[in-house]
Write a protein that holds these residues in place. Structure first.
Motif, PDB file in Angstrom:
ATOM      1  N   GLY A 141     -11.473  11.961  55.947  1.00 23.85           N
ATOM      2  CA  GLY A 141     -10.049  11.708  56.154  1.00 23.85           C
ATOM      3  C   GLY A 141      -9.572  12.155  57.515  1.00 23.85           C
ATOM      4  O   GLY A 141     -10.364  12.363  58.450  1.00 23.85           O
ATOM      5  N   ASP A 142      -8.242  12.292  57.639  1.00 20.56           N
ATOM      6  CA  ASP A 142      -7.603  12.562  58.926  1.00 20.56           C
ATOM      7  C   ASP A 142      -7.458  14.047  59.196  1.00 20.56           C
ATOM      8  O   ASP A 142      -7.067  14.825  58.310  1.00 20.56           O
ATOM      9  N   VAL A 218      -5.339  11.282  54.243  1.00 23.42           N
ATOM     10  CA  VAL A 218      -5.018  10.458  55.406  1.00 23.42           C
ATOM     11  C   VAL A 218      -3.532  10.603  55.727  1.00 23.42           C
ATOM     12  O   VAL A 218      -2.728  10.979  54.871  1.00 23.42           O
ATOM     13  N   ARG A 219      -3.207  10.292  56.964  1.00 20.79           N
ATOM     14  CA  ARG A 219      -1.795  10.292  57.368  1.00 20.79           C
ATOM     15  C   ARG A 219      -1.049   9.213  56.595  1.00 20.79           C
ATOM     16  O   ARG A 219      -1.543   8.109  56.438  1.00 20.79           O
ATOM     17  N   LEU A 220       0.153   9.556  56.134  1.00 23.11           N
ATOM     18  CA  LEU A 220       0.898   8.641  55.281  1.00 23.11           C
ATOM     19  C   LEU A 220       2.343   8.506  55.723  1.00 23.11           C
ATOM     20  O   LEU A 220       2.931   9.427  56.291  1.00 23.11           O
ATOM     21  N   GLU A 246       5.690  10.015  59.744  1.00 20.22           N
ATOM     22  CA  GLU A 246       4.266  10.199  59.455  1.00 20.22           C
ATOM     23  C   GLU A 246       4.031  11.623  58.969  1.00 20.22           C
ATOM     24  O   GLU A 246       4.357  12.586  59.658  1.00 20.22           O
ATOM     25  N   ILE A 247       3.476  11.748  57.773  1.00 18.10           N
ATOM     26  CA  ILE A 247       3.220  13.061  57.177  1.00 18.10           C
ATOM     27  C   ILE A 247       1.725  13.306  57.163  1.00 18.10           C
ATOM     28  O   ILE A 247       0.946  12.496  56.639  1.00 18.10           O
ATOM     29  N   LEU A 248       1.315  14.429  57.733  1.00 11.17           N
ATOM     30  CA  LEU A 248      -0.099  14.758  57.828  1.00 11.17           C
ATOM     31  C   LEU A 248      -0.626  15.244  56.477  1.00 11.17           C
ATOM     32  O   LEU A 248       0.140  15.742  55.641  1.00 11.17           O
ATOM     33  N   PRO A 278      -0.826   4.204  54.068  1.00 12.89           N
ATOM     34  CA  PRO A 278      -1.712   4.916  54.993  1.00 12.89           C
ATOM     35  C   PRO A 278      -1.546   4.408  56.424  1.00 12.89           C
ATOM     36  O   PRO A 278      -1.247   3.237  56.664  1.00 12.89           O
ATOM     37  N   VAL A 279      -1.739   5.316  57.371  1.00 13.03           N
ATOM     38  CA  VAL A 279      -1.697   4.976  58.788  1.00 13.03           C
ATOM     39  C   VAL A 279      -3.110   4.603  59.222  1.00 13.03           C
ATOM     40  O   VAL A 279      -4.051   5.380  59.056  1.00 13.03           O
TER      41      VAL A 279
END
Length: 358
Positions: A141-142, A218-220, A246-248, A278-279
């Motif tokens: 993931g991010d 993931v970033r959302l 964008e929320i980490l 998702p980003v």
């Protein structure tokens, strides 16, 4: 703390730390402002990237460059390091304070000792190499962070104590570790309140405050929808809230959404639904939901109802009073009519007698 963005940013005071090092210069009073920037670069100079963006396997390594530019008319001394990112309460992108040790991608970026503190001549740039090593047990993931160039200056806090103020700028680091992506939101601590209006013909406003947490990897982002309804779904209304920042992964953001035109039906159900977006990913994810209930007392409507009931009672009362008066008048008329035949003959006899006497 400071929001770290890709590209060049003017420096500003961001955090307090221990007293300044003697080797960290500070601009003299009245001196021209010091401006510097950090951008992704290469061995030969900036390469046009907006951020350090990678997709790597666990255990992978790479070397990259950060271009640190001094736009000022005087030399500057900067501290160069990497740190982890987080989502601020206002939805911004920020890095940990300089004194807080990173544990994620900020800890995976390593600069050689000679590049950790640099003297950069005026109107010049230094392309600083660094090595990024992804741990073999890194979670898929991010992972977000930033490369920072900081200048320390002496200052004072609110209590008058001497502190070091870090003025820092930088560029974002976005690392996606390969593996299964699992985007997920949760809606927490949903609290709702109802605010009425003096106008009985207008509905009130339901205010819903809730916390959105990124429980995935993931970033959302996303767009919450809030719906309200009375018993049996009566008076259902809904609004789409503003799109989330964008929320980490692992971070949270508090949202307040207002639903106008709510009919006060004593008790209203409040439901929140949020589909994760998702980003830079296409992984599907179930929608997150939240539920609460709020009392909505129909005060002005009750007053209007009482007034209407009073008006109806007054009309009925007057009608009944009129009916009683009419009935009394009719009864009196009948009584007078019943008494008039007895008096009639006597008058007739008297008149007859008088006629005969004449």
């Amino acid at each position: 703390m400071v929001a770290v963005l890709a590209g060049v940013l003017p420096a500003g005071p961001v955090a307090a730390a221990p007293p300044p090092s003697p080797s960290a210069p500070a601009p003299a009073a009245g001196a021209a402002p010091v401006t510097w920037g950090v951008a992704p670069s290469s061995r030969k100079g900036p390469d046009g990237r907006a951020a350090f963006t990678y997709k790597l396997d666990p255990g992978a390594e790479l070397t990259d460059y950060a271009g640190i530019s001094n736009y000022s008319g005087q030399p500057i001394t900067v501290d160069v390091y990497a740190s982890d990112a987080f989502t601020t309460p206002s939805g911004g992108f920020d890095l940990l304070p300089a004194a807080q040790r990173p544990t994620d991608v900020g800890a995976w970026v390593v600069f050689e000792p000679r590049y950790r503190r640099l003297v950069i001549p005026s109107k010049s740039r230094v392309d600083v190499p660094f090595r990024l090593t992804v741990p073999r047990d890194a979670t898929p993931g991010d992972h977000a962070g930033g490369i920072v160039a900081s200048i320390a200056e002496p200052g004072t806090d609110a209590g008058g104590n001497r502190v070091r103020v870090d003025r820092r700028v930088g560029a974002r680091v976005y690392l996606r570790v390969t593996g299964e992506l699992a985007p997920a939101f949760t809606v927490e601590r949903l609290d709702a309140g109802y605010g009425g209006t003096l106008n009985p013909f207008a509905g009130g406003t339901v205010t819903a405050t809730y916390r959105v947490r990124n429980t995935g990897n993931v970033r959302l982002t996303g767009r919450p929808r809030v719906e309200i309804a009375g018993p049996f779904g009566i008076g259902r209304r809904g609004v789409d809230a503003a799109a989330l920042p964008e929320i980490l992964p692992g971070d949270e953001y508090t949202v307040t959404t207002r639903v106008p035109g709510a009919i006060p039906l004593f008790r209203l159900d409040v439901d929140v639904e949020l589909a994760p977006v998702p980003v830079n990913a296409t992984a599907a994810a179930p929608a997150a939901t939240g539920h609460a209930a709020v009392w909505a007392w129909p005060g002005p409507q009750a007053v209007l109802l009482l007034l209407c009931a009073g008006a109806v009672w007054l009309v009925l009362y007057r009608r009944r009073a009129s009916a009683r008066a009419l009935a009394a008048a009719r009864a009196q008329g009948r009584a007078e009519a019943a008494a008039s035949p007895a008096a009639g003959p006597e008058l007739s006899d008297a008149n007859t007698t008088r006629s005969r006497g004449t």
